[in-house]
Design a protein around this motif. Structure first.
Motif, PDB file in Angstrom:
ATOM      1  N   ASP A   2      -3.709   5.511   8.836  1.00  0.00           N
ATOM      2  CA  ASP A   2      -4.557   4.669   7.993  1.00  0.00           C
ATOM      3  C   ASP A   2      -4.096   4.825   6.547  1.00  0.00           C
ATOM      4  O   ASP A   2      -4.610   5.633   5.781  1.00  0.00           O
TER       5      ASP A   2
ATOM      6  N   TYR B  85     -11.636   0.129   0.118  1.00  0.00           N
ATOM      7  CA  TYR B  85     -11.204   0.551   1.454  1.00  0.00           C
ATOM      8  C   TYR B  85     -12.058  -0.106   2.527  1.00  0.00           C
ATOM      9  O   TYR B  85     -11.533  -0.661   3.499  1.00  0.00           O
TER      10      TYR B  85
ATOM     11  N   THR C  13      -4.307   6.256   0.690  1.00  0.00           N
ATOM     12  CA  THR C  13      -4.136   5.819  -0.696  1.00  0.00           C
ATOM     13  C   THR C  13      -5.422   6.008  -1.491  1.00  0.00           C
ATOM     14  O   THR C  13      -5.398   6.449  -2.651  1.00  0.00           O
TER      15      THR C  13
ATOM     16  N   TYR D 291      -4.450   2.869   4.061  1.00  0.00           N
ATOM     17  CA  TYR D 291      -5.454   2.470   3.072  1.00  0.00           C
ATOM     18  C   TYR D 291      -6.327   3.663   2.695  1.00  0.00           C
ATOM     19  O   TYR D 291      -6.618   3.899   1.521  1.00  0.00           O
TER      20      TYR D 291
ATOM     21  N   GLN E 149     -11.353  -3.725   3.010  1.00  0.00           N
ATOM     22  CA  GLN E 149     -10.074  -3.959   3.648  1.00  0.00           C
ATOM     23  C   GLN E 149     -10.156  -3.805   5.168  1.00  0.00           C
ATOM     24  O   GLN E 149      -9.611  -4.605   5.918  1.00  0.00           O
TER      25      GLN E 149
ATOM     26  N   ILE F  76       0.829  -1.203   0.000  1.00  0.00           N
ATOM     27  CA  ILE F  76       0.000   0.000   0.000  1.00  0.00           C
ATOM     28  C   ILE F  76       0.867   1.259   0.000  1.00  0.00           C
ATOM     29  O   ILE F  76       0.592   2.236  -0.723  1.00  0.00           O
TER      30      ILE F  76
END
Length: 235
Positions: free
Chosen positions: A121, A229, A126, A123, A232, A5
Motif C-alpha cells: 500500500d 489516503y 507515503t 499510498y 484515494q 506516489i
C-alpha cells in the motif's frame, strides 16, 4: 498514479528523512561546490530506482534527478534573495512535485512494469513518511517567524517537541485510517490537559498562542494526510 506516489515517497525520504542538517548547512555555505549536493542528488536517483524497481524506467528516474539537481542549485543561490527561509523552501518543494507530476503523467513510461512490490500500500506508506520528518520541517517553516518571539527559560529534552509531534501525527493518521475520529478528540483533550498547568504557571500569552497554533498545524497536517489516503482508497 502509482509511479507518481513512488516518486513522491522517494523524494520525501531523500529530502527529509535521509538528509542530515550538516548536509544542508554545508550546501548553504558552499552552494554548488558542496560535495553533499552531489551526494544528495545521487541518493535521490538511487531511491527512485529502488522504489520503481524497473530498469526500463531509468529515464524517468534520471529526468527527475537532473531536475532535482537544477532546482536545488537554484535554491541555494535564491536563498539570499528572501528574508524568510520558508519562501524558497516551499517554492523548491512545489517545483519538485511539479516535475515529478509531469514525468509520471505525461510520458508513456507508465505502461511498463510498475514494481516488484505492487501489492504494498504505497499510498499509506507515503502518508506515514509525510507525517514524520517532512511534516515536522514544514511546521518549522510555517512557525519560523513566531518562534523568534517566544522567550522561555523552560528546559526540555533535546528535540522532544519534534518527536512528540511525530508520534501524535502518526496516532492521528492511524485513527483516521481505522475510522476512529472520536479518539482524535480524546488525543487533543489529553494533550491540552498536560499543557494546561504548565501554561497557567507561566502566564505567557505568546507561548500559549504559539503552542496552540503549532498543535493545530500538526493535527491539521496529519488529518490532511489521512483524508487524502482515505479518499484515494475509496476511488
Amino acid at each position: 498514479m502509482l509511479i507518481f506516489i513512488k516518486l513522491i515517497l522517494a523524494h520525501l525520504i531523500g529530502d527529509f528523512v535521509l538528509q542530515p542538517t550538516r548536509w544542508v548547512l554545508h550546501k548553504q555555505a558552499n552552494k554548488i561546490k558542496s560535495k553533499f549536493l552531489y551526494v544528495h542528488v545521487l541518493l535521490h536517483f538511487t531511491l527512485y530506482m529502488l522504489l520503481l524497481w524497473d530498469l526500463s524506467l531509468y529515464k524517468i528516474a534520471l529526468t527527475v534527478t537532473v531536475a532535482h539537481f537544477g532546482i536545488d542549485a537554484l535554491k541555494l543561490y535564491a536563498n539570499d534573495w528572501f528574508k524568510s527561509k520558508s519562501v524558497p523552501f516551499f517554492i523548491d518543494q512545489i517545483l519538485h512535485v511539479l516535475v515529478i507530476y509531469c514525468c509520471a503523467f505525461y510520458t508513456d513510461l507508465y505502461a511498463h512494469t510498475l514494481s516488484l512490490f505492487e501489492n504494498l500500500d504505497w499510498y499509506l506508506i507515503t502518508a506515514i513518511v509525510f507525517v514524520t520528518y517532512p511534516a515536522a520541517i514544514i511546521m518549522g517553516m510555517i512557525l519560523e517567524g513566531m518562534s523568534n518571539q517566544i522567550e522561555t527559560d523552560h528546559k526540555s529534552l533535546p528535540n522532544a517537541g519534534k518527536y512528540i509531534g511525530i508520534i501524535e501525527r502518526l496516532f492521528v493518521l492511524i485513527f483516521i485510517v481505522l475510522g476512529r475520529w472520536e479518539v482524535i478528540g480524546l488525543l487533543i483533550a489529553a494533550k491540552s490537559v498536560f499543557r494546561f498547568n504548565d501554561l497557567k504557571e507561566r502566564n505567557n500569552r505568546k507561548l500559549t498562542e504559539y503552542i496552540l497554533i503549532g498543535t493545530l498545524v500538526s493535527f491539521g497536517l496529519a488529518i490532511l494526510a489521512g483524508l487524502l489516503y482515505t479518499s484515494q482508497i475509496k476511488v
